[in-house]
Write a protein that holds these residues in place. Structure first.
Motif, mmCIF file in Angstrom:
data_model
loop_
_atom_site.group_PDB
_atom_site.id
_atom_site.type_symbol
_atom_site.label_atom_id
_atom_site.label_comp_id
_atom_site.label_asym_id
_atom_site.label_seq_id
_atom_site.Cartn_x
_atom_site.Cartn_y
_atom_site.Cartn_z
ATOM 1 N N ASN A 109 -5.456 -23.367 -48.265
ATOM 2 C CA ASN A 109 -5.166 -21.974 -47.941
ATOM 3 C C ASN A 109 -4.583 -21.835 -46.540
ATOM 4 O OD1 ASN A 109 -6.016 -20.973 -50.407
ATOM 5 N ND2 ASN A 109 -8.115 -20.603 -49.738
ATOM 6 N N MET A 110 -5.094 -22.630 -45.605
ATOM 7 C CA MET A 110 -4.562 -22.590 -44.235
ATOM 8 C C MET A 110 -3.085 -22.981 -44.225
ATOM 9 S SD MET A 110 -6.980 -21.755 -41.916
ATOM 10 C CE MET A 110 -6.818 -22.609 -40.356
ATOM 11 N N MET A 111 -2.736 -23.985 -45.042
ATOM 12 C CA MET A 111 -1.332 -24.399 -45.106
ATOM 13 C C MET A 111 -0.438 -23.281 -45.630
ATOM 14 S SD MET A 111 -1.240 -28.382 -46.273
ATOM 15 C CE MET A 111 -1.830 -29.672 -45.144
ATOM 16 N N MET A 112 -1.000 -22.430 -46.482
ATOM 17 C CA MET A 112 -0.221 -21.304 -46.991
ATOM 18 C C MET A 112 0.134 -20.311 -45.879
ATOM 19 S SD MET A 112 0.342 -21.993 -50.117
ATOM 20 C CE MET A 112 0.919 -20.447 -50.805
ATOM 21 N N TYR A 113 -0.653 -20.330 -44.782
ATOM 22 C CA TYR A 113 -0.338 -19.497 -43.620
ATOM 23 C C TYR A 113 0.638 -20.200 -42.677
ATOM 24 C CZ TYR A 113 -4.422 -16.594 -44.819
ATOM 25 O OH TYR A 113 -5.310 -15.767 -45.452
ATOM 26 N N GLY A 114 1.024 -21.428 -43.021
ATOM 27 C CA GLY A 114 1.941 -22.172 -42.161
ATOM 28 C C GLY A 114 1.248 -22.928 -41.050
ATOM 29 N N VAL A 115 -0.075 -23.145 -41.198
ATOM 30 C CA VAL A 115 -0.834 -23.888 -40.191
ATOM 31 C C VAL A 115 -1.621 -24.986 -40.890
ATOM 32 C CG1 VAL A 115 -0.983 -21.896 -38.663
ATOM 33 C CG2 VAL A 115 -2.844 -22.335 -40.273
ATOM 34 N N ASP A 116 -2.088 -25.955 -40.119
ATOM 35 C CA ASP A 116 -2.767 -27.117 -40.686
ATOM 36 C C ASP A 116 -4.168 -27.233 -40.093
ATOM 37 O OD1 ASP A 116 -2.698 -29.785 -42.133
ATOM 38 O OD2 ASP A 116 -3.043 -30.460 -40.085
ATOM 39 N N LEU A 117 -5.181 -27.338 -40.947
ATOM 40 C CA LEU A 117 -6.571 -27.355 -40.497
ATOM 41 C C LEU A 117 -6.878 -28.567 -39.623
ATOM 42 C CD1 LEU A 117 -9.314 -25.917 -40.611
ATOM 43 C CD2 LEU A 117 -9.818 -27.199 -42.706
ATOM 44 N N SER A 118 -6.391 -29.739 -40.026
ATOM 45 C CA SER A 118 -6.613 -30.936 -39.218
ATOM 46 C C SER A 118 -5.921 -30.808 -37.863
ATOM 47 C CB SER A 118 -6.085 -32.168 -39.954
ATOM 48 O OG SER A 118 -6.158 -33.319 -39.137
#
Length: 386
Positions: free
Chosen positions: A214-223
């Motif tokens: 889901n974070m990647m869907m915002y254009g950001v990466d959790l790691s």
């Protein structure tokens, strides 16, 4: 038959039919993935030629290479969290310990979130050298910073859990407290998804990957957010009056080790790094040849980066800083062939820059753990270089 009974029987039939499909009809004779990996995994590995690695890159000036390689890492890490306008630090609790004070603090780590952290300050007159103590993964998300520094001013369940974790992975000794007792300011904060940065609904390891997606869907990466936060936390640490900003190191075990060498590679604030039980090459990590069914994962997933640099190439961005790496012969998470290959790559890099004496890579007869002997070796390493 009454209407309600009919509907109940109908729903029961649908449930049984669905259950049958889920348990018996989902497996097809033809397939493209096995043991969580693509069947063409070896072809993918063979295509990883790491064109931006030191020695492979067309750039032969080391400083220019570091600048270019760092830029590529940050590009793959996607958008960072926006910095906070001010840290606005608040001391929530404080207690005196044996030779140092413990503080529980809160501050703005970014414009998006305010976090709590633990801070240890030696008695006496500073400024002191400082260490960012980076906690592990352990598939245990209930505690984070409390794995590195003995917690206080918190629910007794957290204290009990942290004590048990310290006994299990750190031979009963809180790494952060050990360093503080020997004259270091020690800081530790939760990574996203751990401790007080977890889910409102409670800990559920199975939700980690979904949240990362889901974070990647915002254009950001959790790691990447984890690494960006480690950098921002180190910047915050450097502002404290008790800290000598020119003498900051970092240390971690397992995922904390990954965080330590990533932070050392990407932040000029870090002068010395120590990492135990996290280093490998992707050709060994991303295959089923060594009996592993979980390889990598969202805790260290940075989109597209493997097409340019492998783990030891990224760690080599820390060169010529003093760095300590230890891995275990009995560590089932990191097979020795990949560890030895990674250590070889890093040693070649430090040698190429006339800094071979500043890189210490060792393989010990230990499982995946952080024994007191490593903590003692890290202290000696920090005393020498920090």
């Amino acid at each position: 038959m009454r209407r309600k009974q009919y509907i109940k029987l109908l729903l029961t039939g649908v449930f049984l039919l669905t259950s049958t499909f889920v348990s018996h009809a989902q497996k097809r004779e033809n397939h493209e993935f096995v043991k969580n990996m693509p069947v063409y995994m070896e072809e993918l590995i063979a295509d990883l030629d790491y064109p931006l690695a030191w020695g492979n890159s067309k750039i032969k000036n080391f400083k220019k290479w570091k600048k270019t390689a760092r830029e590529k890492v940050f590009e793959c890490m996607l958008t960072p969290p926006p910095p906070a306008a001010s840290y606005d630090m608040e001391v929530l609790a404080e207690e005196q310990r044996d030779g140092y004070k413990a503080r529980k603090i809160a501050f703005n780590l970014s414009r998006y979130y305010r976090v709590t952290a633990l801070l240890l300050i030696p008695d006496g007159k500073g400024p002191f050298p400082a260490v960012n103590a980076l906690h592990d993964h352990g598939a245990h998300l209930y505690i984070g910073k409390e794995k590195m520094i003995r917690p206080f001013a918190v629910d007794s369940a957290v204290i009990k859990d942290a004590d048990a974790w310290a006994d299990n992975l750190y031979e009963g000794q809180y790494f952060g407290d050990y360093l503080a007792k020997h004259g270091y300011v020690v800081f530790s904060a939760d990574a996203p998804m751990w401790g007080e940065r977890g889910r409102a609904e409670g800990v559920d390891r199975s939700k980690y990957d979904m949240i990362a997606g889901n974070m990647m869907m915002y254009g950001v990466d959790l790691s990447a957010y984890m690494t960006y936060d480690d950098m921002a936390g180190t910047d915050f640490l450097a502002t404290l009056p008790e800290v000598d900003a020119e003498r900051i190191g970092c240390v971690g075990c397992s995922m904390g080790a990954y965080r330590a060498w990533m932070l050392s590679a990407l932040s000029d604030r870090i002068k010395v790094g120590a990492a135990i039980c996290w280093m490998i090459t992707s050709d060994v990590q991303l295959t089923t040849r060594y009996g592993r069914s979980e390889n990598g994962g969202f805790a260290n997933c940075i989109p597209g980066l493997r097409r340019y640099l492998d783990y030891p190439h990224i760690a080599s961005l820390a060169c010529p800083k003093p760095m300590l790496f230890v891995s275990g012969k009995r560590d089932k998470l990191f097979p020795l062939p990949g560890v030895e290959k990674a250590f070889g790559i890093m040693n070649d890099t430090w040698k190429s820059q006339g800094a071979a004496d500043k890189l210490d890579t060792e393989i010990w007869d230990i499982p995946h753990s952080c024994p007191k002997t490593f903590q003692e070796k890290t202290l000696a390493f920090f005393k020498k270089y920090l």
